[in-house]
Motif scaffolding. Sequence first.
Motif, mmCIF file in Angstrom:
data_model
loop_
_atom_site.group_PDB
_atom_site.id
_atom_site.type_symbol
_atom_site.label_atom_id
_atom_site.label_comp_id
_atom_site.label_asym_id
_atom_site.label_seq_id
_atom_site.Cartn_x
_atom_site.Cartn_y
_atom_site.Cartn_z
ATOM 1 N N SER A 189 0.919 -1.028 0.151
ATOM 2 C CA SER A 189 -0.163 -0.090 -0.054
ATOM 3 C C SER A 189 0.841 1.075 0.099
ATOM 4 O O SER A 189 1.949 1.194 0.417
ATOM 5 C CB SER A 189 -1.089 -0.093 1.408
ATOM 6 O OG SER A 189 -0.137 0.221 2.419
ATOM 7 N N ALA A 190 0.231 2.383 -0.438
ATOM 8 C CA ALA A 190 0.996 3.544 -0.293
ATOM 9 C C ALA A 190 1.525 3.864 1.099
ATOM 10 O O ALA A 190 2.587 4.535 1.255
ATOM 11 C CB ALA A 190 0.153 4.731 -1.059
ATOM 12 N N LEU A 224 4.662 2.690 2.184
ATOM 13 C CA LEU A 224 5.992 3.421 1.667
ATOM 14 C C LEU A 224 6.400 4.494 2.929
ATOM 15 O O LEU A 224 7.314 4.816 2.733
ATOM 16 C CB LEU A 224 5.661 4.160 0.350
ATOM 17 C CG LEU A 224 5.516 2.937 -0.858
ATOM 18 C CD1 LEU A 224 5.136 3.543 -2.030
ATOM 19 C CD2 LEU A 224 6.599 2.012 -0.796
ATOM 20 N N SER A 225 5.390 4.931 3.588
ATOM 21 C CA SER A 225 5.779 5.755 4.597
ATOM 22 C C SER A 225 6.202 5.186 5.855
ATOM 23 O O SER A 225 6.377 6.081 6.821
ATOM 24 C CB SER A 225 4.366 6.684 4.590
ATOM 25 O OG SER A 225 4.217 7.325 3.761
ATOM 26 N N ILE A 252 3.996 -2.286 -6.386
ATOM 27 C CA ILE A 252 3.342 -0.937 -6.183
ATOM 28 C C ILE A 252 2.989 -0.365 -7.329
ATOM 29 O O ILE A 252 3.466 -0.618 -8.464
ATOM 30 C CB ILE A 252 4.449 0.050 -5.595
ATOM 31 C CG1 ILE A 252 5.280 -0.497 -4.522
ATOM 32 C CG2 ILE A 252 3.913 1.309 -5.251
ATOM 33 C CD1 ILE A 252 6.552 -1.279 -4.846
ATOM 34 N N GLY A 296 0.786 4.898 -6.671
ATOM 35 C CA GLY A 296 1.163 5.086 -5.477
ATOM 36 C C GLY A 296 2.728 5.283 -5.599
ATOM 37 O O GLY A 296 3.100 5.935 -4.404
ATOM 38 N N ALA A 297 3.574 4.935 -6.517
ATOM 39 C CA ALA A 297 5.100 5.169 -6.489
ATOM 40 C C ALA A 297 5.147 6.474 -6.860
ATOM 41 O O ALA A 297 6.067 7.104 -6.284
ATOM 42 C CB ALA A 297 5.722 4.075 -7.649
ATOM 43 N N GLU A 327 3.619 9.149 -6.007
ATOM 44 C CA GLU A 327 3.305 10.061 -4.850
ATOM 45 C C GLU A 327 4.507 9.944 -3.946
ATOM 46 O O GLU A 327 4.752 10.970 -3.378
ATOM 47 C CB GLU A 327 1.965 9.594 -4.014
ATOM 48 C CG GLU A 327 1.012 9.850 -4.902
ATOM 49 C CD GLU A 327 -0.301 9.118 -4.211
ATOM 50 O OE1 GLU A 327 -0.077 8.604 -3.087
ATOM 51 O OE2 GLU A 327 -1.598 9.349 -4.621
ATOM 52 N N GLN A 328 5.167 8.953 -3.959
ATOM 53 C CA GLN A 328 6.461 8.612 -2.933
ATOM 54 C C GLN A 328 7.813 8.180 -3.501
ATOM 55 O O GLN A 328 7.993 7.179 -3.070
ATOM 56 C CB GLN A 328 5.903 7.767 -1.878
ATOM 57 C CG GLN A 328 4.513 8.303 -1.027
ATOM 58 C CD GLN A 328 4.494 7.558 0.229
ATOM 59 O OE1 GLN A 328 5.009 7.625 1.101
ATOM 60 N NE2 GLN A 328 3.428 6.890 0.334
ATOM 61 N N LEU A 345 10.148 5.038 -1.752
ATOM 62 C CA LEU A 345 10.167 3.883 -2.585
ATOM 63 C C LEU A 345 11.479 3.536 -3.059
ATOM 64 O O LEU A 345 11.860 2.443 -2.906
ATOM 65 C CB LEU A 345 9.420 3.889 -3.959
ATOM 66 C CG LEU A 345 9.530 2.611 -4.837
ATOM 67 C CD1 LEU A 345 8.989 1.323 -3.975
ATOM 68 C CD2 LEU A 345 8.273 2.746 -5.928
#
Length: 256
Positions: free
Chosen positions: A108-109, A112-113, A139, A143-144, A146-147, A151
């Motif tokens: 999930s996104a 990644l955090s 991913i 989602g990738a 955004e971060q 990642l």
Amino acid sequence: MDQAVAQHQDLTDRLVAALRQDEFILYGQQIAPLAPNAGERPFQEILIRFQEEETKLLPPGSFLPVLDECGLMPYVDRWVVSRIARWVRSALTIKPDWPVPHNGVNLSAATLSDPNFAQYTRQHLQAAALPAGSLSFEITCAGAAEQVQALQQLMAQLRPEGCRFILARFDGGEGAFRLLRRLVPEFVKLSPGLVRVLNHGAAGLDQVGAINRECQALGIETIAEHVESDQTLAQLRALGVDFGQGFAIQAPRPLA
């Protein structure tokens, strides 16, 4: 309205309890080699299900958004990693020469955090003494995007442990290729929309073929998902796509 709220809260409570009590179920769906040079080691995507009743399994789309709302997806992803490590270790104990598959785990996104996810994964891989390549992390492009930095950091931390990465829902657009060049994952999953384009005749075949060649020129292996017919499967083979996944190959089934 009150009834809908109550039903939502009831589902939330049951999902949280299931996560605590190890009650989710893992399925696998084969990712089959199509190209002659594709790897011979078994490859599958790991899918999660929730057994609401004795004979009723809920698909992920009906409960993962609820867990996401509650901020629980990082815990779900950790649970999947620990469960796979336990499953592989148990199978190897029974049959030491068992060919351990590559297991593609959806991240999930929110995960990644999570600054501790890489260490959590590393500990489970090392404790279970899993062979390199036992885990790949999937991913989505959205989602990738955004971060990207998070990642990239996760890739740097887990690749030395033999983990690989899959960029999914790849549509072949200019933005998607910019992201692909920044991340350079081991695999890219062509979006279901691209696979459907194969039905558009020669123009569709040319489009997908060009995207496939560009990905492979970057050293990235390609996976076509949602392969639903033998005709599509034959077209993908002819185009040189490395792997295929879908009901024309195998339906999801419980992990043995």
